[in-house]
Write an enzyme that holds these catalytic residues in place. Sequence first.
Site, PDB file in Angstrom:
ATOM      1  N   LYS A  67       0.424  -1.427   0.223  1.00 44.31           N
ATOM      2  CA  LYS A  67       0.127   0.085   0.412  1.00 44.31           C
ATOM      3  C   LYS A  67       0.835   1.018  -0.235  1.00 44.31           C
ATOM      4  CE  LYS A  67      -3.944   2.007   2.873  1.00 44.31           C
ATOM      5  NZ  LYS A  67      -3.486   3.707   1.835  1.00 44.31           N
ATOM      6  N   GLU A 106      -1.021   5.567  -7.549  1.00 48.00           N
ATOM      7  CA  GLU A 106      -0.662   6.420  -6.244  1.00 48.00           C
ATOM      8  C   GLU A 106       0.663   6.888  -6.938  1.00 48.00           C
ATOM      9  OE1 GLU A 106      -2.443   5.795  -4.001  1.00 48.00           O
ATOM     10  OE2 GLU A 106      -1.623   6.296  -2.363  1.00 48.00           O
TER      11      GLU A 106
HETATM   12  S1  IVH Z   1      -7.140   0.178  -4.505  1.00 49.09           S
HETATM   13  C1  IVH Z   1     -10.771   0.090  -5.022  1.00 49.09           C
HETATM   14  N1  IVH Z   1      -4.064  -0.577  -4.097  1.00 49.09           N
HETATM   15  O1  IVH Z   1      -5.066   3.126  -0.606  1.00 49.09           O
HETATM   16  C2  IVH Z   1      -9.681   0.854  -4.535  1.00 49.09           C
HETATM   17  N2  IVH Z   1      -4.820   1.453  -3.133  1.00 49.09           N
HETATM   18  O2  IVH Z   1      -6.789   4.086   1.426  1.00 49.09           O
HETATM   19  C3  IVH Z   1      -8.345   1.148  -4.902  1.00 49.09           C
HETATM   20  N3  IVH Z   1      -3.164   2.605  -1.820  1.00 49.09           N
HETATM   21  O3  IVH Z   1      -7.530   6.060  -2.321  1.00 49.09           O
HETATM   22  C4  IVH Z   1      -7.545   1.413  -3.939  1.00 49.09           C
HETATM   23  N4  IVH Z   1      -1.378   1.742  -2.787  1.00 49.09           N
HETATM   24  O4  IVH Z   1      -4.927   6.361  -3.031  1.00 49.09           O
HETATM   25  C5  IVH Z   1      -5.348   0.423  -3.801  1.00 49.09           C
HETATM   26  N5  IVH Z   1      -1.848  -0.619  -4.098  1.00 49.09           N
HETATM   27  C6  IVH Z   1      -2.905  -0.270  -3.583  1.00 49.09           C
HETATM   28  C7  IVH Z   1      -2.576   0.601  -2.877  1.00 49.09           C
HETATM   29  C8  IVH Z   1      -4.032   1.613  -2.980  1.00 49.09           C
HETATM   30  C9  IVH Z   1      -2.344   2.932  -2.178  1.00 49.09           C
HETATM   31  C10 IVH Z   1      -4.481   4.044  -1.475  1.00 49.09           C
HETATM   32  C11 IVH Z   1      -5.173   4.480  -2.696  1.00 49.09           C
HETATM   33  C12 IVH Z   1      -6.707   4.292  -1.683  1.00 49.09           C
HETATM   34  C13 IVH Z   1      -5.883   4.265  -0.188  1.00 49.09           C
HETATM   35  C14 IVH Z   1      -6.699   4.222   0.931  1.00 49.09           C
END
Ligand code: IVH
Length: 713
Positions: free
Chosen positions: A133, A189
Site C-alpha cells: 500500500k 498512486e
Molecule cells: S486499491 C477500489 N491498491 O490507498 C480500491 N489502493 O486507503 C482502489 N493505495 O485511495 C484502491 N496503494 O490511494 C489500492 N496498492 C494499492 C494502493 C492503494 C495505495 C491508496 C489509494 C486509496 C487508499 C485507500
Amino acid sequence: MLQGPVLARADVASLTEAEAAAELDQLALAIARADQAYHAEDRPDISDADYDALKRRNRDLERHFPALKRANSPTDRVGSAPAEGFGKVVHSVRMLSLENAFAEDEIAEFDSRIRRYLNLGAEAPLAFTAEPKIDGLSLSLRYEGGHLVQAATRGDGEIGENVTANARTIADIPHHLTDAPDLLEVRGEVYMAHADFAALNAGATRTGGKSFANPRNAAAGSLRQLDPAITAARPLCFFAYAWGAVSAPLADSQMGAIARLGALGFRVNPLTALCDGPAELLEHYRQIEAQRATLGYDIDGVVYKVNDLDLQRRLGFRSATPRWAIAHKFPAERAWTRLVAIDIQVGRTGALSPVARLDPVTVGGVVVSNATLHNEDYIAGRTATGEPIRDGRDIRPGDWVEVYRAGDVIPKIRDLDPARRAPDAQPYIFPDHCPECGSEAIREPGDAIRRCTGGMICPAQAVEKLKHFVSRGAFDIEGLGARQIEMFFVDPDLAIREPADIFTLAARDGANLAKLKNRDGFGEKSVGNLFQAIEETRRISLSRLLFALGIRHLGESGSALLAQHYGSWDRLVGAISRARIGEGPEWEELLSIDGVGTVMATSIVTTFHQPAERASIDRLVTQLDIQDAVRPATEGSPVAGKTVVFTGTLEKMTRAEAKARAEALGAKVAGSVSARTDLVVAGPGAGSKAKQAAALGIETIDEDGWLALIGGA
Ligand code: IVH
C-alpha cells in the site's frame, strides 16, 4: 542540465504527426523545468539562447501541427504564472478508499466474510493478490484512443481536481498508449521516493523555502501546484494498481490486469503476489514488512484484493469501500515524551475532547505535539463500562507518556511511565461545565463523551460547525479555512455565524469590496478570489452538502448512502421531514438503507426536526444549487425504479448479494410486500409474502427467472 542534442532537431516539415506530438511533450517538459529553475528557484540551468531555441522550436511545431497545440502551451505562458485554480472532474467511476485491518484475525474474517457473501464453502478456492500500500495520493488517468486526456485527483471520490497539466510532467505517466482499450482510466498512486524527498527538503532549507513533513505531503503538495512548472521540477513517481472506466476488460483477473497495465507501459509494483488464502497473504505481508525500510519509498501496509474480477464484480461496493479488498496496515509507530498539559476542546456536536499538549517528539518521521486523550474515562484509566485500562493507571499532567500514530490517524497516548511520575502530580479533574460558554456539560447514560448543552449559543460549537462546513470533504472553499472562519465569526460588520452567511458575504460587502479589503490579510485580489471560490461552491453535490451539515453520526459514507438513496434534496428533505422516530413508512425507508442504523437515523431526524437547526439549514439551501446524486449506471436496467421483495431461500447467491445487485441496477429492495411492490422473487420455502403477492396480483418469479431478467447486468 539540458543536453545539446535536445536542440539539434529535424526539419519540422519532415516530421510525422506522432513524432511531432512526442517532441512537443518533451519540449513542454524541458521548458517547464527551465521556467521552474529560473523563476521559482532562482538558479537557471540553461542559457537564455538555449531557452529561446526551445520556445522557438515549440512554436514552429505548433504552427505546423496546430491540432497538437496543448491547452497549456508554453507558447502562451509568460514565465511561470500560476493557472487560475483546478477545474473539477466528475469521476465516471467513483474513486474509493479501502477498509483497514490491523490484526491478523481480521484477515481470516475478511476471507470468511467474502465466502459468506458469495455462498462459497470453506474449501472452495479463493485467491487474492497482495501488494504494498503506497503512501502517496491516488490519481486517475483517462486515456481516450490511447492519448492521455485527463488526470484527476481523488477529491471526495466523486469529484476530483483536474491536474492534467501537472500529471503530464511525471515521467512514469505515459502520454500515449499502444494497443490500449479505446477508453481506459488507469488509477494508481503518485509518490515521492525517500532520496528525492531528502534532496527536495535539503534544497528548501538552503534557499529558505518551506520543507515538507513527509514524502506523502511533499508528493501531494507537488502535484497540487497551480503551476505545472513547479510540479515538473519535483521528482514524482507513479505506480498503477487499479482502473476506473474501461471500454473493454483488461483481463479476467486482478493479476492479469496488473500485468496488462505493465505491458502498456505503466510501472506496477514488483512485490505484487498471488496468494491462495489468508495464510499466504500473511506470509507475503511479513515479507513486504521485512523489506519496508529498504524499498526507498513509503508504504503503510499491504493491500489484499480478490483475484477473480468476476467475483470482484459480484462482491461490489459498500458506500465508500469495495467488499473485495482490504488494507492490512502496518502497526503504529511509537515514541515517549512528556505530557505538558491537558486542554479541553469543544467540538461541533458539543463533545468535550481532552487534548494532550506534549513536548514535541518525532513519531514515524512526523513531529507530534498534540495527541487525543479520547474522553474522561480514558484519562482515568477505565473503559466506559468500568473495566481497567493500563491496569487502571490514570494519566496526569507532567507524566511521561508513550505516543503512537498509524498513518494519517491523529496521534494517541498509549501508556505512561509510573516510575517517572512526580511525587506531587495531581489527578486530572474533568470539567463538568463547557470551558467555552459555561453551560453545563453532561454525559448521557451509555455515552462515553461529556457534551456541552449550550447548542447554538455555544460559540465553540458554532465555530466548529462552520470549520467543518468549509473543510476538505465538505464545501472545501479555497481561502476560507479554519483561521478565516475564526476571524469572520467575530467580525463586527461581516459576521459569518452560520453557513448561509458565507453565501451572503459578497452581497453584504457591497460591490466595492470596501469592507473586506481592509481586513487582516485581505487585499483586493484575495477578496476577489474568495468571492469567486464561494460562488463556485454554490453548486454542490447532495452527498457533500449532507456531510457538510455536520450532523452527529453522519459521516462521509453515511452521507453518500443517503444521497444515493434519496437522489435529490427535495426528496430527502420531504421524507425526513415527515419521518417520525421509531415508526411509519419514512422511518422504515431510512432504516432500509444498508449502512443506516437507528443511531444515525435518530440523529438525522432529530436534526431536521429541531426548529432552529432546520431554519438554519433552510436558509442555507436557498443559497445553493444542489446537484442530484450520481445514480449507479442503470440505463437499460429492467428493474430500475422498481420495488423488489426477495423471499424464501436463494440458492445461487446470498440475500445480501441479491439486494446489493438489485440496488446497483436501480431497484429498491423492500422487506415486505405491499401494494407498492412491483416484483417478488420467491425461492423455495417462500410463505406468507408469496401468498400476499398472489393476493395483490403482483408478479412473482423464481431465482432463475430473476437471473434471466437481470441477465449479465
Ligand atoms: S486499491 C477500489 N491498491 O490507498 C480500491 N489502493 O486507503 C482502489 N493505495 O485511495 C484502491 N496503494 O490511494 C489500492 N496498492 C494499492 C494502493 C492503494 C495505495 C491508496 C489509494 C486509496 C487508499 C485507500
